[in-house]
Write a protein that holds these residues in place. Structure first.
Motif, PDB file in Angstrom:
ATOM      1  N   PHE A   1       0.851  -1.189   0.000  1.00 53.50           N
ATOM      2  CA  PHE A   1       0.000   0.000   0.000  1.00 53.50           C
ATOM      3  C   PHE A   1       0.880   1.229   0.000  1.00 53.50           C
ATOM      4  CE2 PHE A   1       0.668  -0.901   4.507  1.00 53.50           C
ATOM      5  CZ  PHE A   1       0.874   0.345   5.084  1.00 53.50           C
ATOM      6  N   GLU A   2       0.260   2.359  -0.276  1.00 55.63           N
ATOM      7  CA  GLU A   2       1.037   3.598  -0.322  1.00 55.63           C
ATOM      8  C   GLU A   2       0.460   4.647   0.615  1.00 55.63           C
ATOM      9  OE1 GLU A   2       1.074   5.040  -4.301  1.00 55.63           O
ATOM     10  OE2 GLU A   2      -1.071   5.447  -4.377  1.00 55.63           O
ATOM     11  N   LEU A   3       1.345   5.491   1.105  1.00 57.42           N
ATOM     12  CA  LEU A   3       0.990   6.647   1.905  1.00 57.42           C
ATOM     13  C   LEU A   3       1.076   7.866   0.998  1.00 57.42           C
ATOM     14  CD1 LEU A   3       3.279   5.777   4.960  1.00 57.42           C
ATOM     15  CD2 LEU A   3       0.811   5.394   4.818  1.00 57.42           C
ATOM     16  N   VAL A   4      -0.017   8.619   0.920  1.00 50.45           N
ATOM     17  CA  VAL A   4      -0.059   9.776   0.028  1.00 50.45           C
ATOM     18  C   VAL A   4      -0.279  11.015   0.879  1.00 50.45           C
ATOM     19  CG1 VAL A   4      -1.148  10.840  -1.970  1.00 50.45           C
ATOM     20  CG2 VAL A   4      -1.007   8.343  -1.807  1.00 50.45           C
ATOM     21  N   ALA A   5       0.727  11.889   0.918  1.00 50.28           N
ATOM     22  CA  ALA A   5       0.680  13.056   1.793  1.00 50.28           C
ATOM     23  C   ALA A   5       0.293  14.312   1.028  1.00 50.28           C
ATOM     24  CB  ALA A   5       2.033  13.258   2.459  1.00 50.28           C
ATOM     25  N   SER A   6      -0.567  15.120   1.680  1.00 48.08           N
ATOM     26  CA  SER A   6      -0.902  16.464   1.189  1.00 48.08           C
ATOM     27  C   SER A   6      -0.350  17.447   2.216  1.00 48.08           C
ATOM     28  CB  SER A   6      -2.421  16.624   1.055  1.00 48.08           C
ATOM     29  OG  SER A   6      -2.954  15.679   0.147  1.00 48.08           O
ATOM     30  N   LEU A   7       0.719  18.122   1.874  1.00 50.81           N
ATOM     31  CA  LEU A   7       1.471  18.899   2.855  1.00 50.81           C
ATOM     32  C   LEU A   7       1.395  20.395   2.592  1.00 50.81           C
ATOM     33  CD1 LEU A   7       4.641  16.614   2.904  1.00 50.81           C
ATOM     34  CD2 LEU A   7       2.704  16.556   4.496  1.00 50.81           C
ATOM     35  N   ASP A   8       1.775  21.165   3.601  1.00 53.01           N
ATOM     36  CA  ASP A   8       1.947  22.616   3.454  1.00 53.01           C
ATOM     37  C   ASP A   8       3.285  22.968   4.097  1.00 53.01           C
ATOM     38  OD1 ASP A   8       1.451  22.430   6.178  1.00 53.01           O
ATOM     39  OD2 ASP A   8      -0.601  23.199   6.044  1.00 53.01           O
TER      40      ASP A   8
ATOM     41  N   PHE B   1      -2.665  12.877   5.297  1.00 55.32           N
ATOM     42  CA  PHE B   1      -2.158  11.787   4.466  1.00 55.32           C
ATOM     43  C   PHE B   1      -3.196  10.675   4.418  1.00 55.32           C
ATOM     44  CE2 PHE B   1      -0.790  10.718   8.736  1.00 55.32           C
ATOM     45  CZ  PHE B   1      -0.968   9.342   8.832  1.00 55.32           C
ATOM     46  N   SER B   2      -3.214   9.954   3.315  1.00 51.32           N
ATOM     47  CA  SER B   2      -4.144   8.846   3.144  1.00 51.32           C
ATOM     48  C   SER B   2      -3.389   7.535   3.072  1.00 51.32           C
ATOM     49  CB  SER B   2      -4.984   9.037   1.879  1.00 51.32           C
ATOM     50  OG  SER B   2      -4.151   9.008   0.733  1.00 51.32           O
ATOM     51  N   LEU B   3      -4.107   6.449   3.371  1.00 49.44           N
ATOM     52  CA  LEU B   3      -3.581   5.090   3.244  1.00 49.44           C
ATOM     53  C   LEU B   3      -4.361   4.417   2.130  1.00 49.44           C
ATOM     54  CD1 LEU B   3      -3.331   6.006   6.364  1.00 49.44           C
ATOM     55  CD2 LEU B   3      -2.877   3.600   6.796  1.00 49.44           C
ATOM     56  N   GLN B   4      -3.671   3.975   1.098  1.00 48.85           N
ATOM     57  CA  GLN B   4      -4.345   3.412  -0.066  1.00 48.85           C
ATOM     58  C   GLN B   4      -3.706   2.084  -0.449  1.00 48.85           C
ATOM     59  OE1 GLN B   4      -4.362   6.383  -3.167  1.00 48.85           O
ATOM     60  NE2 GLN B   4      -5.539   7.854  -1.947  1.00 48.85           N
ATOM     61  N   ARG B   5      -4.488   1.030  -0.280  1.00 47.94           N
ATOM     62  CA  ARG B   5      -4.010  -0.298  -0.655  1.00 47.94           C
ATOM     63  C   ARG B   5      -3.990  -0.413  -2.177  1.00 47.94           C
ATOM     64  NH1 ARG B   5      -7.585  -5.003   1.567  1.00 47.94           N
ATOM     65  NH2 ARG B   5      -6.836  -4.163   3.561  1.00 47.94           N
ATOM     66  N   VAL B   6      -2.948  -1.018  -2.704  1.00 50.36           N
ATOM     67  CA  VAL B   6      -2.818  -1.205  -4.147  1.00 50.36           C
ATOM     68  C   VAL B   6      -3.966  -2.080  -4.633  1.00 50.36           C
ATOM     69  CG1 VAL B   6      -1.385  -2.162  -5.997  1.00 50.36           C
ATOM     70  CG2 VAL B   6      -0.324  -0.930  -4.093  1.00 50.36           C
TER      71      VAL B   6
END
Length: 522
Positions: free
Chosen positions: A21-28, A65-70
């Protein structure tokens, strides 16, 4: 961000990840975002073969950040840093997203997966809230199991403007599709039952079909758990019908007086109670509120407990251990402003009043402990006590009086909690000596005035004291043969966990004694 010991522990947990899975971050450019990136980089480095990290997220709520399984469209997001009490929630989310099975009953998993509808949950929590993790973990699991469920976990301290705008004054607070869904502690079973409108009828039919028990325990707090364990060790058929296993222990922060356990907290202790009970062949029925007791019509007959969902359970003996709940002050404004400034858990909701003025109603141990705790967070604390003097232990009173931002009013009768624009703005009290009325301007009121036994459903069936407590003898027996009681719902003095557990054990032994001495009904 994480010390070496915590990294070692996290690495051991992440070994259980089986799916990528991947961690997808939305940062400032905030400090929180920099700390979040450091945390995510650490997590990714511990299982680089299974976990990838991206920083090109486009979510409007930042940092998050989100957790998204492939290969999955699951939608779980953390806004702010899930540390403190919520670090466990993050670890579990990582494991579940990575394919590790949750410790949830299979029928609950299937019920979540079968939910038909689009659900967008937003849950606000604080890092010091011990009630929040259950809700966060439940909604996280639901988002992982059902692609039509989206869950965003929001740390209130990182999104103060949002908290203020949505008038969130208690946590956990849950919004569903933009509307308030629930506040306070909830289990995954409770949340699913609220969404699945047909669940109650199905559950009632299933419960009514169960065979009679030798011992049926009503209530799952320390008294109920002890009763179930002691009864089950006799090799007889035992059931527990509990509205919430652990009972009010779940709402207790520090426990330091349970003999042989130097220190623990309420949620851990409640989980241990349930684990110990499940170690025996006990039929645990959670989310069940008793509504009526129908005593046996003849010696050796069956007593029936009718549940709120319409189901019923039968048993040769019944042990009532329904515990107690927080007492309301019952003045104008209390119900109207509940969770809008009126609160009952200083540990959960105290951080939401940082820098503000609050009051604590109650001068017993719980009230003074709350005032001391709040004094370290809020700007000012006003303690309102009805009696001529504080009833708390001397050591607590001494500590309270040493604090510069606390004032105490004794002989003070709370008459009203005032508010404007949907939230608390003050408290009125009357000086019981002079009769003079006073108004204190503040933004929060914490009610800490004791307990009420959960026995209303027994009126007219079981003998109750004038305080609503179940009258019991030295063996835990009530005035109805085959019906026993234990714990905070009874006349036994000193409402303490260790006493409740002992009384539960005693009631179980008395129930067994009743069973072996009573001939079965024809």
């Amino acid at each position: 961000m994480l010390d070496d010991q915590l990294k070692t522990q996290l690495a051991a947990y992440l070994e259980r990840v089986t799916q990528p899975f991947e961690l997808v971050a939305s940062l400032d450019d905030s400090d929180t975002a920099r700390e979040m990136l450091q945390l995510l980089q650490t997590i990714q480095s511990l299982r680089a073969d299974k976990i990838s990290l991206r920083t090109d997220g486009s979510d409007a709520r930042r940092p998050s950040f989100s957790l998204q399984r492939v290969g999955s469209s699951s939608q779980l997001r953390f806004a702010g840093l899930p540390l403190g009490h919520e670090f466990t929630s993050l670890v579990l989310a990582l494991l579940w997203t990575g394919g590790h099975p949750p410790k949830v009953e299979q029928d609950v998993i299937e019920q979540i997966q079968a939910l038909d509808g689009d659900y967008n949950f937003e849950v606000y929590m604080s890092l010091s809230c011990h009630n929040c993790p259950d809700v966060v973990q439940a909604l996280s699991l639901m988002a992982i199991l059902n692609p039509r469920i989206k869950t965003t976990v929001i740390e209130g301290g990182a999104f103060q403007e949002e908290v203020t705008r949505r008038e969130i004054m208690a946590v956990p607070m849950v919004f569903l599709n933009g509307e308030v869904f629930a506040s306070g502690r909830m289990t995954v079973e409770e949340i699913v039952a609220k969404l699945d409108t047909g669940a109650a009828a199905r559950d009632a039919a299933k419960l009514s079909a169960k065979a009679p028990y030798d011992v049926l325990v009503v209530g799952g707090g320390p008294a109920g758990a002890a009763a179930a364990v002691y009864a089950a060790r006799k090799g007889i058929r035992v059931g527990v019908a509990a509205e919430r296993f652990g009972g009010q222990v779940n709402d207790t922060l520090a426990i330091e007086n349970y003999i042989s356990v130097l220190e623990t907290d309420g949620p851990k202790f409640a989980a241990a109670l349930e684990a110990h009970t499940r170690a025996y062949d006990v039929d645990i029925m959670n989310l069940q509120r008793a509504d009526k007791l129908i005593p046996a019509t003849q010696p050796g007959g069956l007593t029936e407990v009718v549940l709120a969902n319409g189901g019923s359970l039968k048993a040769k003996t019944v042990i009532l251990s329904t515990g107690a709940r927080w007492r309301n002050v019952n003045v104008p404004g209390e119900a109207e402003f509940k969770n809008k400034g009126v609160a009952y858990c200083p540990h959960c909701d105290g951080p939401l009043f940082k820098g503000k003025d609050v009051a604590v109603i109650g001068g017993g141990n719980s009230g003074i402990e709350a005032a001391i705790d709040l004094a370290g967070v809020v700007r000012h604390v006003t303690v309102i006590e009805f009696a001529p003097e504080l009833k708390a232990d001397a050591v607590l009173v001494k500590k309270l009086h040493s604090l510069p931002n606390v004032v105490v009013h004794t002989n003070a009768q709370t008459t009203e909690i005032t508010g404007a624009e949907g939230k608390v703005n003050g408290l009125r009290y009357k000086d019981r000596v002079s009769g003079e009325e006073h108004l204190v301007a503040l933004e929060g009121v914490f009610v800490q005035i004791g307990l009420v036994p959960n026995t209303e459903w027994l009126k007219g069936t079981i003998e109750l004291s004038r305080f609503g407590e179940i009258v019991v003898d030295a063996k835990g027996q009530t005035n109805v043969p085959g019906v026993l009681a234990a714990g905070d719902c009874t006349t036994v003095p000193y409402k303490q966990i260790v006493i409740a557990a002992g009384e539960g054990a005693k009631a179980a032994l008395s129930a067994f004694d009743h069973l072996i001495r009573t001939p079965a009904a024809a």
